[in-house]
Design a protein around this motif. Structure first.
Motif, PDB file in Angstrom:
ATOM      1  N   PRO A   1       0.826  -1.217   0.000  1.00  0.00           N
ATOM      2  CA  PRO A   1       0.000   0.000   0.000  1.00  0.00           C
ATOM      3  C   PRO A   1       0.858   1.265   0.000  1.00  0.00           C
ATOM      4  N   LYS A   2       0.375   2.298  -0.668  1.00  0.00           N
ATOM      5  CA  LYS A   2       1.139   3.546  -0.744  1.00  0.00           C
ATOM      6  C   LYS A   2       1.357   4.173   0.634  1.00  0.00           C
ATOM      7  N   LEU A   3       0.460   3.888   1.572  1.00  0.00           N
ATOM      8  CA  LEU A   3       0.621   4.395   2.926  1.00  0.00           C
ATOM      9  C   LEU A   3       1.947   3.963   3.554  1.00  0.00           C
ATOM     10  N   LEU A   4       2.464   2.799   3.134  1.00  0.00           N
ATOM     11  CA  LEU A   4       3.665   2.243   3.760  1.00  0.00           C
ATOM     12  C   LEU A   4       4.955   2.703   3.100  1.00  0.00           C
ATOM     13  N   ILE A   5       4.877   3.193   1.873  1.00  0.00           N
ATOM     14  CA  ILE A   5       6.092   3.402   1.085  1.00  0.00           C
ATOM     15  C   ILE A   5       7.028   4.421   1.722  1.00  0.00           C
ATOM     16  N   GLY A   6       6.482   5.513   2.252  1.00  0.00           N
ATOM     17  CA  GLY A   6       7.336   6.539   2.850  1.00  0.00           C
ATOM     18  C   GLY A   6       8.165   6.011   4.003  1.00  0.00           C
ATOM     19  N   TYR A   7       7.600   5.099   4.782  1.00  0.00           N
ATOM     20  CA  TYR A   7       8.324   4.549   5.926  1.00  0.00           C
ATOM     21  C   TYR A   7       9.396   3.567   5.479  1.00  0.00           C
ATOM     22  N   ILE A   8       9.115   2.831   4.409  1.00  0.00           N
ATOM     23  CA  ILE A   8      10.118   1.902   3.879  1.00  0.00           C
ATOM     24  C   ILE A   8      11.298   2.688   3.320  1.00  0.00           C
ATOM     25  N   GLU A   9      11.003   3.808   2.652  1.00  0.00           N
ATOM     26  CA  GLU A   9      12.066   4.632   2.062  1.00  0.00           C
ATOM     27  C   GLU A   9      13.074   5.087   3.107  1.00  0.00           C
ATOM     28  N   GLN A  10      12.604   5.360   4.308  1.00  0.00           N
ATOM     29  CA  GLN A  10      13.501   5.837   5.358  1.00  0.00           C
ATOM     30  C   GLN A  10      14.538   4.790   5.740  1.00  0.00           C
ATOM     31  N   SER A  11      14.213   3.520   5.515  1.00  0.00           N
ATOM     32  CA  SER A  11      15.143   2.440   5.860  1.00  0.00           C
ATOM     33  C   SER A  11      16.088   2.096   4.718  1.00  0.00           C
ATOM     34  N   VAL A  12      15.843   2.637   3.525  1.00  0.00           N
ATOM     35  CA  VAL A  12      16.664   2.261   2.362  1.00  0.00           C
ATOM     36  C   VAL A  12      17.187   3.510   1.651  1.00  0.00           C
ATOM     37  N   ARG A  13      17.531   4.535   2.413  1.00  0.00           N
ATOM     38  CA  ARG A  13      17.947   5.808   1.814  1.00  0.00           C
ATOM     39  C   ARG A  13      19.130   5.666   0.866  1.00  0.00           C
ATOM     40  N   ASN A  14      20.023   4.734   1.155  1.00  0.00           N
ATOM     41  CA  ASN A  14      21.248   4.602   0.354  1.00  0.00           C
ATOM     42  C   ASN A  14      21.119   3.589  -0.779  1.00  0.00           C
ATOM     43  N   ASP A  15      19.966   2.977  -0.907  1.00  0.00           N
ATOM     44  CA  ASP A  15      19.752   1.990  -1.967  1.00  0.00           C
ATOM     45  C   ASP A  15      19.008   2.673  -3.103  1.00  0.00           C
ATOM     46  N   ARG A  16      19.736   3.092  -4.128  1.00  0.00           N
ATOM     47  CA  ARG A  16      19.140   3.881  -5.203  1.00  0.00           C
ATOM     48  C   ARG A  16      18.131   3.090  -6.028  1.00  0.00           C
ATOM     49  N   LEU A  17      18.391   1.799  -6.244  1.00  0.00           N
ATOM     50  CA  LEU A  17      17.457   1.003  -7.027  1.00  0.00           C
ATOM     51  C   LEU A  17      16.145   0.830  -6.268  1.00  0.00           C
ATOM     52  N   GLU A  18      16.237   0.510  -4.983  1.00  0.00           N
ATOM     53  CA  GLU A  18      15.010   0.329  -4.202  1.00  0.00           C
ATOM     54  C   GLU A  18      14.231   1.634  -4.131  1.00  0.00           C
ATOM     55  N   TRP A  19      14.950   2.738  -3.979  1.00  0.00           N
ATOM     56  CA  TRP A  19      14.291   4.041  -3.952  1.00  0.00           C
ATOM     57  C   TRP A  19      13.535   4.286  -5.255  1.00  0.00           C
ATOM     58  N   LEU A  20      14.185   3.984  -6.374  1.00  0.00           N
ATOM     59  CA  LEU A  20      13.564   4.168  -7.680  1.00  0.00           C
ATOM     60  C   LEU A  20      12.309   3.304  -7.813  1.00  0.00           C
ATOM     61  N   LEU A  21      12.415   2.033  -7.431  1.00  0.00           N
ATOM     62  CA  LEU A  21      11.275   1.125  -7.566  1.00  0.00           C
ATOM     63  C   LEU A  21      10.117   1.572  -6.683  1.00  0.00           C
ATOM     64  N   LEU A  22      10.428   2.027  -5.466  1.00  0.00           N
ATOM     65  CA  LEU A  22       9.377   2.481  -4.552  1.00  0.00           C
ATOM     66  C   LEU A  22       8.707   3.753  -5.072  1.00  0.00           C
ATOM     67  N   GLN A  23       9.511   4.677  -5.608  1.00  0.00           N
ATOM     68  CA  GLN A  23       8.938   5.896  -6.167  1.00  0.00           C
ATOM     69  C   GLN A  23       8.018   5.569  -7.342  1.00  0.00           C
ATOM     70  N   THR A  24       8.428   4.600  -8.128  1.00  0.00           N
ATOM     71  CA  THR A  24       7.613   4.189  -9.270  1.00  0.00           C
ATOM     72  C   THR A  24       6.304   3.573  -8.803  1.00  0.00           C
ATOM     73  N   LEU A  25       6.409   2.716  -7.790  1.00  0.00           N
ATOM     74  CA  LEU A  25       5.209   2.095  -7.229  1.00  0.00           C
ATOM     75  C   LEU A  25       4.270   3.155  -6.667  1.00  0.00           C
ATOM     76  N   LYS A  26       4.851   4.160  -6.029  1.00  0.00           N
ATOM     77  CA  LYS A  26       4.043   5.241  -5.443  1.00  0.00           C
ATOM     78  C   LYS A  26       3.325   6.040  -6.525  1.00  0.00           C
ATOM     79  N   SER A  27       3.951   6.160  -7.693  1.00  0.00           N
ATOM     80  CA  SER A  27       3.376   7.004  -8.744  1.00  0.00           C
ATOM     81  C   SER A  27       2.340   6.285  -9.589  1.00  0.00           C
ATOM     82  N   GLN A  28       2.220   4.968  -9.443  1.00  0.00           N
ATOM     83  CA  GLN A  28       1.281   4.230 -10.284  1.00  0.00           C
ATOM     84  C   GLN A  28      -0.152   4.674 -10.009  1.00  0.00           C
ATOM     85  N   PRO A  29      -0.923   4.920 -11.046  1.00  0.00           N
ATOM     86  CA  PRO A  29      -2.328   5.275 -10.844  1.00  0.00           C
ATOM     87  C   PRO A  29      -3.121   4.082 -10.344  1.00  0.00           C
ATOM     88  N   VAL A  30      -4.304   4.355  -9.859  1.00  0.00           N
ATOM     89  CA  VAL A  30      -5.083   3.322  -9.205  1.00  0.00           C
ATOM     90  C   VAL A  30      -5.480   2.195 -10.162  1.00  0.00           C
TER      91      VAL A  30
END
Length: 715
Positions: free
Chosen positions: A418-447
């Protein structure tokens, strides 16, 4: 947690869309009764829901009998062809089940109990009896010692005493619902457990062994729910505890169910106890629009959904003039106070991901992003000596599963983050650029992507690879070098994306009409000017929502090194996994549906004159790249097994002429293989060898892990 939330619930939540779960649960309870009647030595059947917080476990078991009654005969007598005699048996069972008494048992109250402090069996027996007493209105808990003197660990006596306390007939069904069974994970030191031959302690084996004894009593049934390693428990219980556990899916809700929930649930806090939809919606903001926003935010997870609605109702109560809109919804729900409130039970785990779990995060995010389905018994190798079921790993990582049943009635699962969780996951993977990219993409997906994703595995992988090359390797990318050798226009483009802040790269192309209901439509074949000029932004990569009939699978727009020219690029991803490669007529069809209309509507743009001022627009070039995993023999032979570029005036297969300022590039199989990776393509071919539809089967976790490794190498 917050002083503003003095009330736990701002409204009376109505449980919706659990018919599938009711049917499955009722069928298993009936199966237990049939086995009890037919076999002297039988394996009891117990419905089991090992899900994470918010899945709706507690609400489901507490409202099961009410949901059962509302469904009538459909709960056990479906469309399948059964005899009249069997129908009568099922009706008789349903009639008795409608009269059943539900005993709710919260396992969080399980503790060592006098006088047999280390006995799990006695602790469970006493908890059952104590729960019955409290449910019947007893003011004080019964004495453990006195209870033991009477019960003496005898299941027959226990069931008899429970019936007496609950004022039940001997032939009346007793349905026991054990909730929060996951506490057994933390009980190793509290009880004496049996040990396996290799010395391990498995508390659930002991627990389900106790339930096995209780199932031998007439007219007693069980439902067990709670966060736990469900599949591991399922397998061990089947082999050791002589109990058959059947999973209750409790899948997240879809949009139509959220609408039903909003329209049926009411709040007595507001004058007149109006429905939630009446409180939060109005003439210019429909229930359908609110449901869609809630779905996008929560993924349809019931617990997160209820918390989000609670928060919105609190805002409405404190600001009576508040009129919700799409903009105000996101402004409210993106605030840290709102998100912290909604995900509070998960915060400790989300904010402290171990190194091992961080390594697995990219794999799970890819599964969610590309909607890759997995089998129930799929294993993930954590080390050379330790494996874990993916089914259980999803729960352990604080994510959710969605059950998918295909047209052949085969069950698979998808990962839901769920998008509600993504911001909290990002805080744990700040230095992982690929994971950050994938999470940002997941966050941007339309419904729409939640249930109708057109982003299949191959398209998603190609889009991600291109984006990573633009961000990190524009000068040393072998693919970009190949394209530059084939096309002088490509060589003149600025291939360096300036910032990862544009990582919302996987967009869908659609528009929303301004009506009272949310209504979407994809652009038509005559809308390319609008697509190129209004929808496509530089430094973003798009996967159109409906790409197969009107456009390539991937689109992006590049700046020229000078202001004089830009390039719109379409990529037709042709994942061919069987023996048949892409043919000339298919290549021509792709060129006709993209190059010709883009040329006619966009590329051929004349200077405009306004107030005697002539505006010369930048020259726009158009390129279509055919990226196929396999070319037909005739195509490969004609191209001499090499990549080839067709430019203005060239004839393709003798039937299509390349328009002005347009190019068609057909990549060779070897160039595609070098770009994607030989091992990954080999795995995809193995998975899809009998179909070209990646959604029809699981591609295997080893392939997903290879994809993660390949993508990581590009950063």
């Amino acid at each position: 947690m917050l002083s503003v939330f003095q009330r736990r619930d701002m409204y009376d939540s109505v449980v919706v869309d659990r018919e599938q779960d009711v049917v499955l649960t009722t069928g298993q309870l009936y199966g237990l009764q049939v086995r009890r009647e037919l076999e002297r030595s039988f394996k009891p059947v117990i419905p089991f829901a090992p899900h994470l917080f918010g899945s709706g476990k507690t609400r489901f078991v507490k409202s099961y009998l009410e949901l059962l009654k509302s469904m009538g005969e459909r709960a056990l007598i479906g469309p399948e062809n059964i005899s009249d005699c069997e129908k009568d048996r099922r009706r008789s069972f349903l009639d008795k089940l409608h009269e059943a008494v539900l005993l709710y048992v919260d396992m969080r109250h399980l503790e060592p109990t006098d006088p047999k402090e280390k006995s799990l069996k006695w602790a469970v027996h006493y908890l059952l009896f104590k729960s019955a007493c409290l449910q019947s209105g007893f003011e004080e808990e019964p004495s453990p010692v006195e209870c033991y003197n009477v019960l003496q660990l005898r299941t027959t006596v226990l069931v008899k005493r429970i019936r007496e306390v609950l004022s039940m007939r001997t032939d009346q069904f007793l349905l026991v619902a054990f909730d929060e069974v996951g506490v057994l994970d933390e009980s190793d030191d509290e009880f004496h457990f049996k040990r396996t031959p290799d010395g391990r302690v498995r508390p659930y084996n002991d627990f389900f062994g106790i339930l096995w004894e209780l199932c031998l009593e007439d007219n007693v049934f069980f439902i067990v729910v709670g966060k736990s390693e469900g599949l591991s428990i399922h397998n061990y219980a089947a082999s050791v505890s002589r109990v058959e556990l059947t999973f209750i899916p409790l899948s997240p809700l879809e949009k139509h169910s959220i609408i039903e929930h909003l329209e049926k649930s009411s709040s007595s806090i507001f004058s007149g106890s109006p429905k939630v939809s009446q409180i939060l919606c109005h003439q210019h903001f429909s229930t359908s629009e609110l449901a869609e926003l809630l779905l996008e935010l929560t993924g349809g997870v019931p617990g997160l959904l209820v918390k989000a609605i609670n928060y919105l109702l609190h805002c409405k109560l404190s600001q009576d003039h508040l009129l919700l809109s799409k903009e105000s919804f996101w402004m409210i729900m993106n605030d840290s106070i709102a998100t912290n409130y909604c995900v509070d039970p998960l915060l400790p785990r989300l904010s402290s991901l171990s190194e091992t779990r961080q390594r697995l995060l990219k794999m799970l995010t890819l599964l969610a992003l590309y909607h890759i389905r997995f089998e129930l018994d799929e294993l993930v190798h954590l080390s050379s000596t330790f494996d874990v079921f993916l089914f259980d790993l999803v729960t352990d990582m604080c994510f959710y599963r969605r059950l998918i049943v295909d047209e052949n009635h085969q069950e698979r699962y998808e990962v839901l983050i769920p998008k509600l969780l993504i911001g909290y996951i990002e805080q744990s993977v700040r230095n992982d650029r690929l994971e950050w990219l994938l999470l940002q993409t997941l966050k941007s997906q339309p419904v729409e992507f939640f249930y109708e994703s057109k982003c299949r595995v191959f398209e998603g992988l190609v889009a991600t690879m291109f984006y990573l090359h633009f961000c990190y390797h524009p000068t040393d990318s072998l693919m970009f070098s190949t394209l530059g050798q084939l096309s002088s226009v490509w060589k003149e483009m600025n291939l360096k994306f300036s910032s990862e802040s544009t990582a919302y790269y996987m967009k869908s192309i659609h528009y929303t009409r301004s009506t009272s209901e949310v209504e979407r439509d994809t652009f038509g074949i005559n809308d390319w000017k609008k697509i190129v000029e209004e929808m496509l932004e530089f430094e973003k990569i798009y996967i159109p929502f409906e790409p197969t009939s009107r456009s390539p699978d991937i689109l992006f727009k590049l700046h020229g090194r000078t202001s004089g020219q830009n390039l719109i690029v379409g990529i037709a991803c042709k994942g061919r996994w069987s023996s048949n490669g892409i043919r000339w007529n298919e290549i021509v069809d792709e060129a006709r549906k993209f190059l010709q209309p883009v040329h006619d509507q966009v590329v051929t743009v004349h200077p405009t004159v306004h107030d005697q001022v002539v505006t010369v627009h930048p020259t726009l070039h158009c390129m279509l790249i055919i990226m196929s995993t396999k070319l037909s023999t005739s195509v490969a032979t004609d191209l001499n097994h090499s990549s080839h570029c067709y430019s203005f005036g060239d004839r393709v297969a003798g039937v299509f002429t390349i328009p002005l300022n347009c190019e068609l590039i057909i990549l060779s199989e070897s160039d595609v293989e070098n770009f994607i990776g030989k091992d990954i393509l080999s795995s995809l071919r193995s998975a899809f060898k009998s179909t070209d539809n990646p959604h029809s089967r699981s591609i295997g976790i080893s392939t997903v892990q290879e994809m993660v490794l390949s993508l990581s190498k590009n950063i």
